[in-house]
Design an enzyme around this catalytic site. Structure first.
Site, PDB file in Angstrom:
ATOM      1  N   HIS A   1       0.848  -1.198   0.000  1.00 41.33           N
ATOM      2  CA  HIS A   1       0.000   0.000   0.000  1.00 41.33           C
ATOM      3  C   HIS A   1       0.880   1.243   0.000  1.00 41.33           C
ATOM      4  O   HIS A   1       1.185   1.827   1.039  1.00 41.33           O
ATOM      5  CB  HIS A   1      -0.920   0.011   1.225  1.00 41.33           C
ATOM      6  CG  HIS A   1      -2.052   0.986   1.097  1.00 41.33           C
ATOM      7  ND1 HIS A   1      -3.359   0.593   1.015  1.00 41.33           N
ATOM      8  CD2 HIS A   1      -2.069   2.339   1.003  1.00 41.33           C
ATOM      9  CE1 HIS A   1      -4.150   1.663   0.908  1.00 41.33           C
ATOM     10  NE2 HIS A   1      -3.372   2.737   0.892  1.00 41.33           N
TER      11      HIS A   1
ATOM     12  N   HIS B   1       1.361   4.825  -2.535  1.00 42.57           N
ATOM     13  CA  HIS B   1       0.942   5.614  -3.681  1.00 42.57           C
ATOM     14  C   HIS B   1       2.143   6.340  -4.278  1.00 42.57           C
ATOM     15  O   HIS B   1       3.055   6.767  -3.559  1.00 42.57           O
ATOM     16  CB  HIS B   1      -0.118   6.625  -3.267  1.00 42.57           C
ATOM     17  CG  HIS B   1      -1.399   5.993  -2.822  1.00 42.57           C
ATOM     18  ND1 HIS B   1      -2.409   5.663  -3.687  1.00 42.57           N
ATOM     19  CD2 HIS B   1      -1.826   5.613  -1.583  1.00 42.57           C
ATOM     20  CE1 HIS B   1      -3.409   5.121  -3.018  1.00 42.57           C
ATOM     21  NE2 HIS B   1      -3.082   5.080  -1.734  1.00 42.57           N
TER      22      HIS B   1
ATOM     23  N   HIS C   1      -9.748   0.595  -2.282  1.00 40.72           N
ATOM     24  CA  HIS C   1      -9.768   1.172  -0.943  1.00 40.72           C
ATOM     25  C   HIS C   1     -11.183   1.049  -0.379  1.00 40.72           C
ATOM     26  O   HIS C   1     -12.169   1.247  -1.086  1.00 40.72           O
ATOM     27  CB  HIS C   1      -9.398   2.660  -0.987  1.00 40.72           C
ATOM     28  CG  HIS C   1      -7.942   2.923  -1.193  1.00 40.72           C
ATOM     29  ND1 HIS C   1      -7.206   2.303  -2.160  1.00 40.72           N
ATOM     30  CD2 HIS C   1      -7.080   3.758  -0.543  1.00 40.72           C
ATOM     31  CE1 HIS C   1      -5.952   2.746  -2.107  1.00 40.72           C
ATOM     32  NE2 HIS C   1      -5.854   3.636  -1.138  1.00 40.72           N
TER      33      HIS C   1
ATOM     34  N   GLU D   1     -12.214   2.833   5.433  1.00 35.30           N
ATOM     35  CA  GLU D   1     -11.342   3.814   6.085  1.00 35.30           C
ATOM     36  C   GLU D   1     -12.191   5.002   6.533  1.00 35.30           C
ATOM     37  O   GLU D   1     -12.389   5.237   7.723  1.00 35.30           O
ATOM     38  CB  GLU D   1     -10.236   4.265   5.140  1.00 35.30           C
ATOM     39  CG  GLU D   1      -9.303   5.310   5.753  1.00 35.30           C
ATOM     40  CD  GLU D   1      -8.397   5.977   4.737  1.00 35.30           C
ATOM     41  OE1 GLU D   1      -7.381   6.531   5.155  1.00 35.30           O
ATOM     42  OE2 GLU D   1      -8.725   5.964   3.528  1.00 35.30           O
TER      43      GLU D   1
ATOM     44  N   ASP E   1       1.184   3.993   2.992  1.00 35.13           N
ATOM     45  CA  ASP E   1       0.220   4.831   2.306  1.00 35.13           C
ATOM     46  C   ASP E   1       0.906   5.976   1.553  1.00 35.13           C
ATOM     47  O   ASP E   1       1.205   5.847   0.377  1.00 35.13           O
ATOM     48  CB  ASP E   1      -0.812   5.348   3.310  1.00 35.13           C
ATOM     49  CG  ASP E   1      -2.155   5.682   2.675  1.00 35.13           C
ATOM     50  OD1 ASP E   1      -2.238   5.671   1.434  1.00 35.13           O
ATOM     51  OD2 ASP E   1      -3.117   5.952   3.402  1.00 35.13           O
ATOM     52  N   ASP E   2       1.143   7.096   2.220  1.00 29.41           N
ATOM     53  CA  ASP E   2       1.771   8.271   1.603  1.00 29.41           C
ATOM     54  C   ASP E   2       2.801   8.858   2.573  1.00 29.41           C
ATOM     55  O   ASP E   2       2.507   9.819   3.293  1.00 29.41           O
ATOM     56  CB  ASP E   2       0.711   9.330   1.279  1.00 29.41           C
ATOM     57  CG  ASP E   2      -0.299   8.853   0.253  1.00 29.41           C
ATOM     58  OD1 ASP E   2       0.080   8.734  -0.930  1.00 29.41           O
ATOM     59  OD2 ASP E   2      -1.453   8.582   0.645  1.00 29.41           O
TER      60      ASP E   2
END
Length: 363
Positions: free
Chosen positions: A25, A27, A209, A212, A290-291
């Site tokens: 996961h 990006h 996704h 969340e 994630d980021d």
């Protein structure tokens, strides 16, 4: 006395950066190093807001819809610094280097080509550039890299079908899955079912996704309407114990990103991320960053966080690494090599060095 625990002594803990793992996961733009963002922005004449000029992660948890809209604006600003082929290749090269340094032997990078195609001669040209750059980056760093082509929930479902058809052209050439990202409160999940059906017919697993920003109903929709093999996040499934049992029985893995969840206000504290409940129910879990550009920490830090706040021992952490590997779309020989590396890590006394190179290198 130094106060340090002797190597292998009581309380000694193994180095998590040496634990072979897969990162499922991450990006594309969000993987950017902060100094790269600043350099590219200066060159492109993009004025960064103070929260992106600072090397501290931005504060996102505020009254502004629990941080999501501010996050999206910052992400779009970061994406705007990418203008050339060399920029794309640099980001992927640096991301692969960072993953290798953290023990990742396999990376699945998620990208929405519609966010970049206008600057790179269209969707097809951008995806071909991205795939070539990803393969080159993985080879240089000694890790495997797969690409998840992701549609955007805030765009029309017909756009998702276009991306699905594009992704199917590159099965076996680096594309390993089809995703759905952005604000899950936008649009109806079911409307994206035809796009995921296109991908599934070509052998691309669905990795949307869900669970969340919305609760269990979002998770159920992703599984029933999109045929999700994995879920990006999925943590809100813990609000429904029966749903956790369903995910466990179906083997649907959840990509849990603790730092992201707290930064976006999904949970107030890392202790509230329901990882223990998910593991107790038998749900396969793969930790993700994630980021990192916006949330401030990469993959190994996620392992360290759950070790500290949930009290997971090294055996449990090795179990998370195994789950990340088995839930990945890596070639079987890569999975076997990484799984052996996890066993070797756990068999080595705490405090002793472990060289993961043989386990984490790409074929």
């Amino acid at each position: 006395m130094s106060g340090r625990t002797p190597a292998g002594g009581p309380g000694a803990r193994r180095d998590l950066a040496l634990l072979p793992k897969a990162h499922l996961h991450l990006h594309f733009t969000g993987s950017m190093r902060h100094r790269t963002l600043v350099e590219l922005a200066y060159r492109a004449g993009v004025r960064l807001p103070p929260s992106l000029r600072s090397d501290e992660p931005p504060q996102l948890t505020d009254v502004e819809s629990r941080g999501w809209f501010r996050f999206q604006r910052l992400y779009d600003t970061a994406r705007s610094v990418l203008h050339t082929e060399d920029d794309v290749r640099r980001l992927l090269r640096e991301a692969a280097e960072d993953e290798a340094a953290e023990g990742s032997g396999w990376l699945e990078m998620q990208v929405d080509p519609s966010g970049y195609g206008a600057r790179f001669d269209g969707l097809t040209s951008f995806l071909e550039l991205f795939l070539d750059a990803a393969a080159d980056a993985g080879e240089r760093a000694g890790i495997g890299v797969g690409v998840i082509v992701a549609a955007n929930r805030t765009r029309h479902p017909l756009d998702a079908r276009t991306l699905a058809r594009l992704a199917t052209r590159y099965v076996g050439q680096g594309v390993v899955g089809f995703g759905l990202s952005n604000d899950e409160r936008r649009g109806r999940t079911e409307d994206f079912g035809p796009a995921f059906a296109i991908a599934a017919r070509a052998g691309l697993p669905g990795v949307p996704h869900g669970g969340e920003l919305l609760g269990p109903e979002s998770v159920r929709a992703c599984v029933s309407a999109l045929g999700a093999r994995r879920l990006g996040h999925g943590v809100r499934a813990a609000e429904d114990p029966a749903l956790l049992e369903e995910l466990a029985a179906a083997g649907v893995a959840c990509e849990v990103c603790p730092s992201s969840n707290v930064s976006l206000g999904v949970f107030d504290r890392a202790e509230q991320v329901p990882l223990p409940a998910m593991l107790a129910a038998g749900v396969p879990v793969a930790l993700g960053a994630d980021d990192p550009l916006l949330f401030g920490s990469r993959l190994t830090a996620q392992y360290g966080l759950v070790r500290d706040v949930h009290g997971l021992d090294d055996a449990a952490l090795a179990g998370l690494a195994r789950s990340s590997i088995t839930a990945s779309f890596a070639p079987q020989d890569v999975k076997e090599r990484l799984l052996k590396g996890v066993d070797d890590w756990l068999a080595t006394p705490a405090g002793d060095a472990v060289d993961p190179a043989s386990a984490s290198s790409a074929p």
